[in-house]
Every structure is written in C-alpha cells, then in structure tokens.
Design a protein around this motif. Structure first.
Motif, mmCIF file in Angstrom:
data_model
loop_
_atom_site.group_PDB
_atom_site.id
_atom_site.type_symbol
_atom_site.label_atom_id
_atom_site.label_comp_id
_atom_site.label_asym_id
_atom_site.label_seq_id
_atom_site.Cartn_x
_atom_site.Cartn_y
_atom_site.Cartn_z
ATOM 1 N N SER A 183 0.800 -1.225 0.000
ATOM 2 C CA SER A 183 0.000 0.000 0.000
ATOM 3 C C SER A 183 0.835 1.277 0.000
ATOM 4 O O SER A 183 0.364 2.319 -0.470
ATOM 5 C CB SER A 183 -0.948 0.008 1.206
ATOM 6 O OG SER A 183 -0.205 -0.084 2.419
ATOM 7 N N CYS A 184 2.075 1.206 0.502
ATOM 8 C CA CYS A 184 2.904 2.413 0.521
ATOM 9 C C CYS A 184 3.292 2.857 -0.894
ATOM 10 O O CYS A 184 3.797 3.968 -1.079
ATOM 11 C CB CYS A 184 4.153 2.203 1.379
ATOM 12 S SG CYS A 184 5.204 0.833 0.845
ATOM 13 N N GLN A 203 12.569 0.169 -17.363
ATOM 14 C CA GLN A 203 12.454 1.539 -16.871
ATOM 15 C C GLN A 203 11.573 1.600 -15.628
ATOM 16 O O GLN A 203 11.835 2.388 -14.711
ATOM 17 C CB GLN A 203 11.890 2.440 -17.969
ATOM 18 C CG GLN A 203 12.860 2.663 -19.124
ATOM 19 C CD GLN A 203 12.211 3.331 -20.322
ATOM 20 O OE1 GLN A 203 10.994 3.255 -20.505
ATOM 21 N NE2 GLN A 203 13.015 3.991 -21.149
ATOM 22 N N LEU A 204 10.534 0.765 -15.591
ATOM 23 C CA LEU A 204 9.671 0.716 -14.418
ATOM 24 C C LEU A 204 10.466 0.308 -13.184
ATOM 25 O O LEU A 204 10.282 0.865 -12.102
ATOM 26 C CB LEU A 204 8.523 -0.271 -14.651
ATOM 27 C CG LEU A 204 7.636 -0.550 -13.432
ATOM 28 C CD1 LEU A 204 6.890 0.715 -12.999
ATOM 29 C CD2 LEU A 204 6.657 -1.682 -13.714
ATOM 30 N N GLN A 205 11.355 -0.648 -13.344
ATOM 31 C CA GLN A 205 12.156 -1.108 -12.209
ATOM 32 C C GLN A 205 13.062 -0.007 -11.682
ATOM 33 O O GLN A 205 13.256 0.131 -10.466
ATOM 34 C CB GLN A 205 12.977 -2.323 -12.635
ATOM 35 C CG GLN A 205 12.104 -3.530 -12.944
ATOM 36 C CD GLN A 205 12.927 -4.691 -13.481
ATOM 37 O OE1 GLN A 205 13.678 -5.314 -12.749
ATOM 38 N NE2 GLN A 205 12.776 -4.985 -14.756
ATOM 39 N N ILE A 206 13.590 0.798 -12.591
ATOM 40 C CA ILE A 206 14.422 1.934 -12.163
ATOM 41 C C ILE A 206 13.569 2.936 -11.391
ATOM 42 O O ILE A 206 13.987 3.471 -10.351
ATOM 43 C CB ILE A 206 15.073 2.591 -13.397
ATOM 44 C CG1 ILE A 206 16.057 1.620 -14.051
ATOM 45 C CG2 ILE A 206 15.795 3.879 -12.993
ATOM 46 C CD1 ILE A 206 16.622 2.114 -15.372
ATOM 47 N N LEU A 207 12.369 3.216 -11.887
ATOM 48 C CA LEU A 207 11.458 4.134 -11.202
ATOM 49 C C LEU A 207 11.075 3.603 -9.822
ATOM 50 O O LEU A 207 10.962 4.364 -8.856
ATOM 51 C CB LEU A 207 10.204 4.344 -12.051
ATOM 52 C CG LEU A 207 10.395 5.117 -13.364
ATOM 53 C CD1 LEU A 207 9.142 5.017 -14.226
ATOM 54 C CD2 LEU A 207 10.742 6.572 -13.090
ATOM 55 N N GLU A 212 11.579 3.698 -3.988
ATOM 56 C CA GLU A 212 11.974 2.937 -2.800
ATOM 57 C C GLU A 212 12.932 3.733 -1.923
ATOM 58 O O GLU A 212 12.844 3.694 -0.690
ATOM 59 C CB GLU A 212 12.620 1.629 -3.250
ATOM 60 C CG GLU A 212 13.170 0.764 -2.131
ATOM 61 C CD GLU A 212 13.981 -0.399 -2.677
ATOM 62 O OE1 GLU A 212 13.564 -1.549 -2.489
ATOM 63 O OE2 GLU A 212 15.037 -0.143 -3.319
ATOM 64 N N SER A 213 13.841 4.456 -2.574
ATOM 65 C CA SER A 213 14.847 5.208 -1.816
ATOM 66 C C SER A 213 14.222 6.309 -0.963
ATOM 67 O O SER A 213 14.833 6.769 0.006
ATOM 68 C CB SER A 213 15.875 5.822 -2.779
ATOM 69 O OG SER A 213 15.242 6.781 -3.626
ATOM 70 N N ILE A 220 10.394 -0.836 4.180
ATOM 71 C CA ILE A 220 10.938 -1.210 2.880
ATOM 72 C C ILE A 220 12.445 -1.070 2.915
ATOM 73 O O ILE A 220 12.974 -0.005 3.226
ATOM 74 C CB ILE A 220 10.372 -0.317 1.751
ATOM 75 C CG1 ILE A 220 8.853 -0.408 1.723
ATOM 76 C CG2 ILE A 220 10.961 -0.710 0.409
ATOM 77 C CD1 ILE A 220 8.311 -1.773 1.378
ATOM 78 N N ALA A 221 13.158 -2.131 2.623
ATOM 79 C CA ALA A 221 14.620 -2.088 2.594
ATOM 80 C C ALA A 221 15.081 -1.434 1.309
ATOM 81 O O ALA A 221 14.406 -1.491 0.278
ATOM 82 C CB ALA A 221 15.194 -3.498 2.700
ATOM 83 N N SER A 222 16.241 -0.790 1.362
ATOM 84 C CA SER A 222 16.765 -0.107 0.184
ATOM 85 C C SER A 222 17.550 -1.071 -0.688
ATOM 86 O O SER A 222 18.229 -1.975 -0.207
ATOM 87 C CB SER A 222 17.678 1.057 0.604
ATOM 88 O OG SER A 222 16.925 2.014 1.317
#
Length: 248
Positions: A183-184, A203-207, A212-213, A220-222
């Motif tokens: 949900s976050c 590109q979605l994974q990079i976003l 996440e950061s 959520i772990a970085s």
C-alpha cells in the motif's frame, strides 16, 4: 531399349530423394528430446513434422484390428497403411525421448502412447502452471524486503512458467509487478497510470528503485545503488505503459 535404360535410373533417383527426405525429417524430429518436463515443445515439434508427412492422424486415431476374411480390399489397404504409419511414428517418438522414457514406452503403439503422455505430462504441467501462476500473482513484498529482492523472487516464478510454455507480454508483466506492491506504493501506482509518458519494464524497475529510496522507515529495505534490472518478462513485446512523474 530406351525405356529399359531409363527405368533403373529413375528408380534410383526416387530412392535417393526418399532417403534424403527421411534424413531431413529425422533431423527435425531430433531437435527436441522429451525429458518429462518439455511435453508441449516436444509434441508440437512431433505434430508439425508429422503434419508435413501426412501422418499426424495416427496420434488421434486408434488402430483397431480387422478380420481380413470379412474386410473389403479398401479396408485391408487402410489398415495396413495405418499399421505401417503408426509403427514409424512410434519409433520416431520413442527415439526422441530420454533413455528412461524410451525403456517405458518402447512397446507402445502411437495412439496409446500419445494418450498416456497427455494424461501424465500435459495435465500435470497444466496443474503445475496454475499453481506457479497463482504464487506469482499473489506475491507481495515482505517486511524489510528490497524491491530488487522481491523482483528476483518473482523472476523465479516467471522462469518456471516459461519452461511450461506460458509466455508474458510486457504489459502483463508490468501489471503483475504493480499488483505485487504494498500500500505504501499506492501513490506511485496512481501517478504511473495518470502520467502520459510511456515506459518499458526495465524503466519501471528503475522508477521503483527511485521511489523505494524515498521510503526509508516504512518497512521497505533499500536496494544497492549498483543493482541492475532483474526482471525479464517479454522484454520488448506488447504495449508500453505510462511512467509516473518524479515524486517530491
């Protein structure tokens, strides 16, 4: 004189052509060896080659013995042709299996062999595919798990499904990834769908790593900065989806 001289040459030429055709077909059959895990790929290869050689019917038509004393000449010819074709096809099918499976199926007729294989391997693969797909689509990020670790877990499911001949286009892959987010990430997902820019799965994974950061302290772990894209589902196929604008 002329006729008798040409006949042997013509017969020899036809025999050579038949031999070459047989060798060519056998080379196609042998491209896929059935090992118990690749039934669909193997059977597709068998069917396509048999279709070219007009022998596919032996896979689905049961060969019933006839009483030649009561059968018509046409029925006798059809039975003998079916028997000859079924013998050849059963030999080809067994020859393109692993030794363990060869030992089990070497005495089967084609129709019975095909029926048994479908019962044991096709239905089993379908059930297995369902269970894996269910695990993939219900996969969620665990507490303190990074997006990279989560995507690597999803990739394991995808690899299993690809082996079972279930393919994904890129749009479906993106939907599955977004569905797996907690949900976050709701604001990220909403922005992603509203934005008019297009994006690929990589590109979605990079976003997602960028988003996440900014979520430290939310369970959520970085992901390490040097991490590379890990998901590979139908890269370059299907429609592209919209990318979200940068979040402040």
């Amino acid at each position: 004189m002329s006729t008798s001289n040409n006949a042997p040459g013509s017969s020899s030429s036809n025999n050579n052509k038949n031999s070459l055709n047989t060798i060519s077909l056998l080379s196609i059959y042998s491209k896929v060896t059935f090992d118990g895990t690749n039934f669909n790929d193997w059977m597709r290869n068998i069917r396509m080659t048999l279709r070219f050689d007009d022998k596919e019917y032996v896979l689905e038509k049961e060969m019933n013995e006839i009483d030649e004393s009561k059968a018509t000449p046409e029925e006798i010819v059809d039975y003998k042709t079916h028997c000859k074709d079924a013998t050849k096809v059963s030999c080809i099918m067994v020859a393109t299996m692993t030794p363990e499976l060869q030992w089990f199926y070497e005495d089967y007729w084609t129709y019975e062999m095909c029926k048994d294989l479908i019962e044991k391997y096709h239905k089993r693969a379908r059930q297995e595919r369902y269970e894996i797909f269910k695990s993939l689509t219900t996969s969620k990020i665990k507490d303190r798990e990074s997006i990279t670790t989560h995507l690597q877990c999803m990739q394991c499911y995808v690899d299993c499904l690809l082996k079972l001949n279930m393919n994904f286009d890129e749009e479906l892959a993106i939907d599955i990834v977004l569905h797996s987010l907690p949900s976050c990430y709701d604001h990220f997902i909403m922005t992603y769908h509203l934005n008019k820019e297009e994006t690929t799965l990589s590109q979605l994974q990079i976003l997602l790593r960028t988003a996440e950061s900014g979520m430290k302290g939310k369970g959520i772990a970085s992901t390490p900065t040097v991490a590379a894209p890990v998901m590979e589902i139908g890269q370059g196929k299907g429609k592209k989806r919209k990318a979200p604008s940068k979040q402040n």
